[in-house]
Design a protein around this motif. Structure first.
Motif, PDB file in Angstrom:
ATOM      1  N   TYR A   1       0.852  -1.254  -0.131  1.00  0.00           N
ATOM      2  CA  TYR A   1      -0.121  -0.038   0.034  1.00  0.00           C
ATOM      3  C   TYR A   1       0.842   1.292  -0.022  1.00  0.00           C
ATOM      4  O   TYR A   1       0.670   2.180  -0.674  1.00  0.00           O
ATOM      5  CB  TYR A   1      -0.947   0.117   1.276  1.00  0.00           C
ATOM      6  CG  TYR A   1      -2.189  -0.956   1.066  1.00  0.00           C
ATOM      7  CD1 TYR A   1      -2.808  -1.167   0.103  1.00  0.00           C
ATOM      8  CD2 TYR A   1      -2.465  -1.488   2.271  1.00  0.00           C
ATOM      9  CE1 TYR A   1      -3.634  -2.032  -0.238  1.00  0.00           C
ATOM     10  CE2 TYR A   1      -3.759  -2.372   2.313  1.00  0.00           C
ATOM     11  CZ  TYR A   1      -4.393  -2.889   1.125  1.00  0.00           C
ATOM     12  OH  TYR A   1      -5.512  -3.414   1.351  1.00  0.00           O
TER      13      TYR A   1
ATOM     14  N   HIS B   1       3.755   1.782  -1.308  1.00  0.00           N
ATOM     15  CA  HIS B   1       4.402   2.084  -2.355  1.00  0.00           C
ATOM     16  C   HIS B   1       3.328   2.336  -3.545  1.00  0.00           C
ATOM     17  O   HIS B   1       3.635   2.630  -4.869  1.00  0.00           O
ATOM     18  CB  HIS B   1       5.068   0.662  -2.988  1.00  0.00           C
ATOM     19  CG  HIS B   1       6.362   0.778  -2.163  1.00  0.00           C
ATOM     20  ND1 HIS B   1       6.328  -0.221  -1.252  1.00  0.00           N
ATOM     21  CD2 HIS B   1       7.684   1.440  -2.176  1.00  0.00           C
ATOM     22  CE1 HIS B   1       7.692   0.074  -0.781  1.00  0.00           C
ATOM     23  NE2 HIS B   1       8.316   0.929  -1.479  1.00  0.00           N
ATOM     24  N   MET B   2       2.066   2.433  -3.249  1.00  0.00           N
ATOM     25  CA  MET B   2       0.918   2.793  -4.344  1.00  0.00           C
ATOM     26  C   MET B   2       1.029   4.304  -4.608  1.00  0.00           C
ATOM     27  O   MET B   2       1.203   4.955  -3.742  1.00  0.00           O
ATOM     28  CB  MET B   2      -0.395   2.310  -4.075  1.00  0.00           C
ATOM     29  CG  MET B   2      -0.663   0.922  -3.857  1.00  0.00           C
ATOM     30  SD  MET B   2      -2.192   0.076  -3.255  1.00  0.00           S
ATOM     31  CE  MET B   2      -3.347   0.877  -4.517  1.00  0.00           C
ATOM     32  N   ASP B   3       0.627   4.822  -5.652  1.00  0.00           N
ATOM     33  CA  ASP B   3       0.441   6.135  -6.050  1.00  0.00           C
ATOM     34  C   ASP B   3      -0.804   6.690  -5.911  1.00  0.00           C
ATOM     35  O   ASP B   3      -1.241   7.880  -5.674  1.00  0.00           O
ATOM     36  CB  ASP B   3       0.753   6.254  -7.566  1.00  0.00           C
ATOM     37  CG  ASP B   3       2.303   6.220  -7.886  1.00  0.00           C
ATOM     38  OD1 ASP B   3       3.067   6.291  -6.899  1.00  0.00           O
ATOM     39  OD2 ASP B   3       2.665   5.849  -9.025  1.00  0.00           O
ATOM     40  N   SER B   4      -1.775   5.695  -5.837  1.00  0.00           N
ATOM     41  CA  SER B   4      -3.344   6.005  -5.544  1.00  0.00           C
ATOM     42  C   SER B   4      -3.882   5.648  -4.014  1.00  0.00           C
ATOM     43  O   SER B   4      -3.014   4.716  -3.595  1.00  0.00           O
ATOM     44  CB  SER B   4      -4.270   5.550  -6.639  1.00  0.00           C
ATOM     45  OG  SER B   4      -4.060   4.063  -6.577  1.00  0.00           O
ATOM     46  N   GLU B   5      -4.816   6.011  -3.707  1.00  0.00           N
ATOM     47  CA  GLU B   5      -5.342   5.710  -2.537  1.00  0.00           C
ATOM     48  C   GLU B   5      -6.294   4.434  -2.658  1.00  0.00           C
ATOM     49  O   GLU B   5      -7.095   4.492  -3.535  1.00  0.00           O
ATOM     50  CB  GLU B   5      -6.162   6.711  -2.026  1.00  0.00           C
ATOM     51  CG  GLU B   5      -6.650   6.854  -0.355  1.00  0.00           C
ATOM     52  CD  GLU B   5      -7.316   8.257  -0.089  1.00  0.00           C
ATOM     53  OE1 GLU B   5      -8.476   8.124  -0.127  1.00  0.00           O
ATOM     54  OE2 GLU B   5      -6.583   9.104   0.343  1.00  0.00           O
TER      55      GLU B   5
ATOM     56  N   ASN C   1      -3.193   7.607   8.700  1.00  0.00           N
ATOM     57  CA  ASN C   1      -4.170   7.655   7.263  1.00  0.00           C
ATOM     58  C   ASN C   1      -5.500   7.631   7.573  1.00  0.00           C
ATOM     59  O   ASN C   1      -6.035   8.644   6.584  1.00  0.00           O
ATOM     60  CB  ASN C   1      -3.705   6.176   6.452  1.00  0.00           C
ATOM     61  CG  ASN C   1      -4.017   6.443   4.963  1.00  0.00           C
ATOM     62  OD1 ASN C   1      -5.150   6.463   4.579  1.00  0.00           O
ATOM     63  ND2 ASN C   1      -2.895   6.020   4.434  1.00  0.00           N
TER      64      ASN C   1
END
Length: 113
Positions: A11, A13-17, A59
């Motif tokens: 999670y 390393h993800m670019d989106s939520e 978060n």
């Protein structure tokens, strides 16, 4: 706990939520794991659990401010993660781990991700 930690790294390393449903499912898995295995976790796993709780908490706090529709649930998630983070810190302290050692260990995890 290791499976949850690996998922958290993914999670991070993800670019989106991730969507609300996936976020709450991850949170529920975390709480269920803590409820079942907390007393058996060794020091390293407790540090990882603390790290996971702190990331989910921060978060959830951020999402509560931007997502009014689910703000109440995000606040609940944040509060529950804060409770577990405090419990883990207390338990580590009882085992002789200082706050400085806890900070250093969580910082090392953060740097390794």
């Amino acid at each position: 706990m290791e499976k949850l930690f690996d998922k958290l790294k993914e999670y991070l390393h993800m670019d989106s939520e991730i969507p609300f449903e996936e976020f709450t499912e991850y949170y529920r898995s975390l709480i269920a794991e803590l409820n079942q295995t907390f007393n058996e976790l060794d020091k390293d796993m407790r540090i990882k659990a603390l790290y996971i709780c702190s990331i989910v908490q921060s978060n959830a706090d951020a999402r509560a401010k931007t997502n009014k529709a689910n703000a109440k649930m995000y606040k609940k998630i944040s509060a529950k993660c804060a409770f577990w983070a405090d419990a883990i810190k207390f338990n580590l302290g009882k085992d002789g781990v200082s706050n400085e050692e806890i900070e250093k260990a969580t910082e090392e995890i953060n740097n390794s991700i």
